[in-house]
Design a protein around this motif. Structure first.
Motif, PDB file in Angstrom:
ATOM      1  N   HIS A  52       0.828  -1.209   0.000  1.00 29.71           N
ATOM      2  CA  HIS A  52       0.000   0.000   0.000  1.00 29.71           C
ATOM      3  C   HIS A  52       0.864   1.260   0.000  1.00 29.71           C
ATOM      4  O   HIS A  52       0.518   2.265  -0.626  1.00 29.71           O
ATOM      5  CB  HIS A  52      -0.954   0.005   1.204  1.00 29.71           C
ATOM      6  CG  HIS A  52      -0.270   0.015   2.527  1.00 29.71           C
ATOM      7  ND1 HIS A  52       0.564  -1.012   2.958  1.00 29.71           N
ATOM      8  CD2 HIS A  52      -0.284   0.937   3.542  1.00 29.71           C
ATOM      9  CE1 HIS A  52       1.030  -0.732   4.161  1.00 29.71           C
ATOM     10  NE2 HIS A  52       0.526   0.446   4.539  1.00 29.71           N
ATOM     11  N   ARG A  53       2.007   1.188   0.680  1.00 32.09           N
ATOM     12  CA  ARG A  53       2.914   2.347   0.689  1.00 32.09           C
ATOM     13  C   ARG A  53       3.557   2.538  -0.676  1.00 32.09           C
ATOM     14  O   ARG A  53       3.706   3.675  -1.150  1.00 32.09           O
ATOM     15  CB  ARG A  53       3.982   2.168   1.769  1.00 32.09           C
ATOM     16  CG  ARG A  53       3.443   2.288   3.198  1.00 32.09           C
ATOM     17  CD  ARG A  53       4.578   2.342   4.205  1.00 32.09           C
ATOM     18  NE  ARG A  53       5.329   1.082   4.247  1.00 32.09           N
ATOM     19  CZ  ARG A  53       5.015   0.072   5.036  1.00 32.09           C
ATOM     20  NH1 ARG A  53       3.963   0.153   5.846  1.00 32.09           N
ATOM     21  NH2 ARG A  53       5.749  -1.042   5.030  1.00 32.09           N
ATOM     22  N   GLU A  54       3.946   1.437  -1.306  1.00 34.64           N
ATOM     23  CA  GLU A  54       4.567   1.530  -2.636  1.00 34.64           C
ATOM     24  C   GLU A  54       3.553   2.067  -3.649  1.00 34.64           C
ATOM     25  O   GLU A  54       3.871   2.923  -4.477  1.00 34.64           O
ATOM     26  CB  GLU A  54       5.072   0.152  -3.088  1.00 34.64           C
ATOM     27  CG  GLU A  54       5.904  -0.602  -2.063  1.00 34.64           C
ATOM     28  CD  GLU A  54       7.284   0.009  -1.830  1.00 34.64           C
ATOM     29  OE1 GLU A  54       7.477   1.191  -2.160  1.00 34.64           O
ATOM     30  OE2 GLU A  54       8.157  -0.695  -1.304  1.00 34.64           O
ATOM     31  N   TRP A  55       2.324   1.557  -3.567  1.00 33.61           N
ATOM     32  CA  TRP A  55       1.262   1.988  -4.488  1.00 33.61           C
ATOM     33  C   TRP A  55       0.993   3.487  -4.328  1.00 33.61           C
ATOM     34  O   TRP A  55       0.839   4.206  -5.322  1.00 33.61           O
ATOM     35  CB  TRP A  55       0.002   1.179  -4.203  1.00 33.61           C
ATOM     36  CG  TRP A  55      -1.149   1.421  -5.118  1.00 33.61           C
ATOM     37  CD1 TRP A  55      -2.313   2.067  -4.814  1.00 33.61           C
ATOM     38  CD2 TRP A  55      -1.260   1.008  -6.490  1.00 33.61           C
ATOM     39  NE1 TRP A  55      -3.149   2.073  -5.911  1.00 33.61           N
ATOM     40  CE2 TRP A  55      -2.532   1.433  -6.942  1.00 33.61           C
ATOM     41  CE3 TRP A  55      -0.420   0.321  -7.360  1.00 33.61           C
ATOM     42  CZ2 TRP A  55      -2.976   1.193  -8.246  1.00 33.61           C
ATOM     43  CZ3 TRP A  55      -0.859   0.082  -8.655  1.00 33.61           C
ATOM     44  CH2 TRP A  55      -2.108   0.509  -9.095  1.00 33.61           C
ATOM     45  N   SER A  56       0.961   3.949  -3.088  1.00 31.28           N
ATOM     46  CA  SER A  56       0.726   5.363  -2.832  1.00 31.28           C
ATOM     47  C   SER A  56       1.876   6.224  -3.350  1.00 31.28           C
ATOM     48  O   SER A  56       1.661   7.287  -3.947  1.00 31.28           O
ATOM     49  CB  SER A  56       0.537   5.582  -1.331  1.00 31.28           C
ATOM     50  OG  SER A  56       0.339   6.950  -1.051  1.00 31.28           O
ATOM     51  N   LYS A  57       3.104   5.756  -3.137  1.00 31.28           N
ATOM     52  CA  LYS A  57       4.278   6.511  -3.600  1.00 31.28           C
ATOM     53  C   LYS A  57       4.279   6.616  -5.127  1.00 31.28           C
ATOM     54  O   LYS A  57       4.532   7.691  -5.689  1.00 31.28           O
ATOM     55  CB  LYS A  57       5.567   5.830  -3.123  1.00 31.28           C
ATOM     56  CG  LYS A  57       6.829   6.613  -3.449  1.00 31.28           C
ATOM     57  CD  LYS A  57       8.086   5.841  -3.062  1.00 31.28           C
ATOM     58  CE  LYS A  57       8.194   5.598  -1.578  1.00 31.28           C
ATOM     59  NZ  LYS A  57       9.489   4.971  -1.214  1.00 31.28           N
ATOM     60  N   ILE A  58       3.984   5.513  -5.785  1.00 31.78           N
ATOM     61  CA  ILE A  58       3.920   5.518  -7.254  1.00 31.78           C
ATOM     62  C   ILE A  58       2.806   6.453  -7.729  1.00 31.78           C
ATOM     63  O   ILE A  58       2.972   7.199  -8.697  1.00 31.78           O
ATOM     64  CB  ILE A  58       3.706   4.090  -7.787  1.00 31.78           C
ATOM     65  CG1 ILE A  58       4.927   3.225  -7.469  1.00 31.78           C
ATOM     66  CG2 ILE A  58       3.442   4.101  -9.296  1.00 31.78           C
ATOM     67  CD1 ILE A  58       4.693   1.730  -7.640  1.00 31.78           C
ATOM     68  N   GLY A  59       1.682   6.433  -7.017  1.00 29.36           N
ATOM     69  CA  GLY A  59       0.581   7.318  -7.371  1.00 29.36           C
ATOM     70  C   GLY A  59       0.959   8.781  -7.254  1.00 29.36           C
ATOM     71  O   GLY A  59       0.596   9.600  -8.106  1.00 29.36           O
TER      72      GLY A  59
END
Length: 201
Positions: free
Chosen positions: A165-172
């Motif tokens: 979820h942290r990686e997805w948010s950072k990419i977003g």
């Protein structure tokens, strides 16, 4: 009088739908020449009032090719045309991700591959949401895309536990920043062009 869409991504797409999309017209527009973009003398081409947007995009292609690639990927209705820019955008997002992730060097190969798959998934989600009305992908949808289209397995039920979820948010956040930079010049052109159209009406 037909005004330009206030959505810069839609305006970007429309600029490539018109029949008068020529470099000559864009060059004349950019040079400050009056380019007739409607009526019989212009040939009455569909969407020809988007010439100022097209001109801005061509200028971006020369001066900021990465941002132009981002805009093309997010906006072009023709999937084949958009896909020509996929690799450039994915590489740029990955480079920015690495800059923001000091621990990247310590990631195992498998985790790096999963991050790269998440980047592609995020790019596809954002491309498909032209006007912000589509629901965001949930972990199961993200993991399905990574598995079926990237050949990379991410376990949806471990989404939080494994920190995806942290990686997805950072990419977003990275994608949102690139989109903002690409669309800001187009938004300015839309605003100014519609002001002129309204004045001339």
């Amino acid at each position: 009088m037909t005004y330009l869409s206030s959505n810069p991504r839609i305006a970007w797409a429309m600029a490539f739908e018109s029949g008068i999309r020529t470099q000559a017209a864009a060059d004349l527009e950019e040079a400050g020449a009056k380019v007739q973009t409607s009526g019989a003398k212009s040939g009455g081409c569909y969407g020809d009032h988007y010439t100022p947007v097209y001109s801005a995009i061509k200028r971006m292609e020369r001066e900021e090719p990465l941002l132009a690639a981002v805009g093309h990927w997010l906006s072009l209705a023709d999937t084949g045309a958009a896909n020509q820019h996929l690799d450039d955008v994915a590489e740029a997002v990955l480079a920015l991700y690495i800059e923001k992730t000091p621990e990247w060097a310590g990631y195992r190969k498998a985790r790096k591959e999963r991050v790269e798959a998440l980047i592609q998934a995020r790019m596809m989600q954002d491309r498909n949401d032209m006007d912000g009305s589509r629901p965001l992908w949930q972990p199961k949808e993200v993991c399905f895309y990574c598995r079926e289209f990237m050949g990379v397995k991410i376990v949806a039920k471990n989404w939080l536990q494994d920190g995806w979820h942290r990686e997805w948010s950072k990419i977003g956040d990275i994608m949102a920043s690139l989109e903002s930079q690409a669309m800001e010049p187009i938004y300015r052109v839309i605003k100014e062009t519609n002001r002129l159209y309204k004045k001339a009406a």
